[in-house]
Design an enzyme around this catalytic site. Structure first.
Site, PDB file in Angstrom:
ATOM      1  N   SER A  18       1.191  40.902  -9.432  1.00  0.00           N
ATOM      2  CA  SER A  18       1.964  42.060  -9.420  1.00  0.00           C
ATOM      3  C   SER A  18       3.413  41.968  -8.908  1.00  0.00           C
ATOM      4  O   SER A  18       3.561  40.658  -7.993  1.00  0.00           O
ATOM      5  CB  SER A  18       1.270  43.059  -8.603  1.00  0.00           C
ATOM      6  OG  SER A  18       0.081  43.620  -9.104  1.00  0.00           O
TER       7      SER A  18
HETATM    8  N1  SAH Z   1      -4.117  41.222  -7.209  1.00  0.00           N
HETATM    9  C1  SAH Z   1      -3.803  40.242  -8.149  1.00  0.00           C
HETATM   10  C2  SAH Z   1      -3.117  40.737  -9.417  1.00  0.00           C
HETATM   11  C3  SAH Z   1      -4.515  41.356 -10.207  1.00  0.00           C
HETATM   12  S1  SAH Z   1      -4.067  41.587 -11.891  1.00  0.00           S
HETATM   13  C4  SAH Z   1      -2.817  39.079  -7.691  1.00  0.00           C
HETATM   14  O1  SAH Z   1      -2.297  39.479  -6.509  1.00  0.00           O
HETATM   15  O2  SAH Z   1      -2.388  38.353  -8.078  1.00  0.00           O
HETATM   16  C5  SAH Z   1      -5.449  42.332 -12.226  1.00  0.00           C
HETATM   17  C6  SAH Z   1      -6.905  41.494 -12.032  1.00  0.00           C
HETATM   18  O3  SAH Z   1      -7.801  42.568 -12.107  1.00  0.00           O
HETATM   19  C7  SAH Z   1      -6.970  40.485 -13.256  1.00  0.00           C
HETATM   20  O4  SAH Z   1      -7.151  39.258 -12.536  1.00  0.00           O
HETATM   21  C8  SAH Z   1      -8.174  41.025 -13.910  1.00  0.00           C
HETATM   22  O5  SAH Z   1      -9.148  39.916 -14.437  1.00  0.00           O
HETATM   23  C9  SAH Z   1      -8.967  41.660 -12.752  1.00  0.00           C
HETATM   24  N2  SAH Z   1     -10.174  42.653 -13.381  1.00  0.00           N
HETATM   25  C10 SAH Z   1      -9.850  43.641 -14.221  1.00  0.00           C
HETATM   26  N3  SAH Z   1     -11.000  44.189 -14.392  1.00  0.00           N
HETATM   27  C11 SAH Z   1     -11.830  43.794 -13.300  1.00  0.00           C
HETATM   28  C12 SAH Z   1     -13.209  44.305 -12.715  1.00  0.00           C
HETATM   29  N4  SAH Z   1     -13.724  45.328 -13.557  1.00  0.00           N
HETATM   30  N5  SAH Z   1     -13.619  43.564 -11.772  1.00  0.00           N
HETATM   31  C13 SAH Z   1     -13.055  42.759 -11.010  1.00  0.00           C
HETATM   32  N6  SAH Z   1     -11.586  42.193 -11.526  1.00  0.00           N
HETATM   33  C14 SAH Z   1     -11.104  42.698 -12.579  1.00  0.00           C
END
Ligand code: SAH
Length: 230
Positions: A81
């Protein structure tokens, strides 16, 4: 002629050194230009943002852009993000040192690393195994040892570690997963982007007080989708 060429080459090779800012300076600029003017004022949040090297969480090709004011690709179709969003969500959780925090969507591990500076232990769930492994390595390389990662579907939270004083969802959901609300402790805060698939979503702050749920919208946001295992 040869001497002139060597001199010119030496001069050219010196330019990046002069032009380069240290990572610490780049973080200070990020705080001054991207965070403080947009209302990030919580001292602990700012301290954490100043301490965690964002470049350690992005692929090699993205390192020059590590402090840009935007999300960056981290592989597997996912993104880290925008720094402001990380800081805003962290600040919105109003954390105390003893809080139990759950993050859904570990991604690169950057948000978890920022949270790790504010509380004793961070629990984080990632659905894509390769990302969970990379996040583990990023955190390990920085000697951050108070983040526990679970590979799985965050829709179900992390029951064994619940209840949580704070839950932060970093993927855009279409609706708020009821299990996460259940795993939120009384007086707890959840921050979650909610809205239609691929559209603009609302960043929702959900609070629980004596069993009563209150939701407020904080701002419009865009996030990669919260996915479900088939
Ligand atoms: N917080 C992260 C950015 C996240 S991007 C950072 O600091 O880099 C969103 C993330 O959520 C992705 O890695 C994606 O794979 C994950 N995601 C999406 N759906 C999910 C679910 N149902 N359970 C766990 N993770 C999930």
């Amino acid at each position: 002629m040869k001497r002139i060429i060597i001199f010119a080459l030496l001069l050219l090779s010196a330019i990046p050194v002069f032009a380069q800012q240290s990572a610490v300076e780049r973080r200070q600029n990020m705080i001054r230009e991207q965070l403080i003017p947009r209302g990030i004022s919580d001292k602990e949040t700012l301290k954490a943002m100043a301490r965690i090297p964002r470049e350690a969480f992005v692929p090699h090709s993205q390192k020059p852009y590590a402090y840009d004011d935007r999300p960056l690709p981290i592989g597997d179709g996912q993104t880290i993000s925008q720094p402001f969003m990380v800081a805003f969500m962290t600040q919105a959780l109003r954390l105390r040192r003893t809080d139990r925090v759950l993050e859904i969507g570990t991604g690169s591990g950057y948000q978890a690393a920022v949270l790790s500076q504010l509380v004793d232990t961070v629990y984080t769930v990632e659905i894509i195994p390769s990302l969970a492994e990379r996040a583990y390595r990023h955190l390990h390389n920085l000697n951050i040892d108070n983040v526990q990662i679970l590979t799985g579907d965050g829709y179900y939270g992390w029951k064994e570690k619940s209840p949580f004083d704070a839950i932060i969802v970093t993927a855009g959901a279409e609706t708020i997963p009821p299990v996460l609300v259940e795993q939120l402790s009384d007086d707890g805060i959840m921050i979650i982007p909610v809205g239609p698939h691929r559209g603009v979503r609302q960043l929702i702050k959900l609070t629980k007080k004596r069993g009563k749920i209150k939701k407020t919208s904080l701002m419009d946001v865009r996030f990669v989708p919260f996915v479900r295992k088939e």
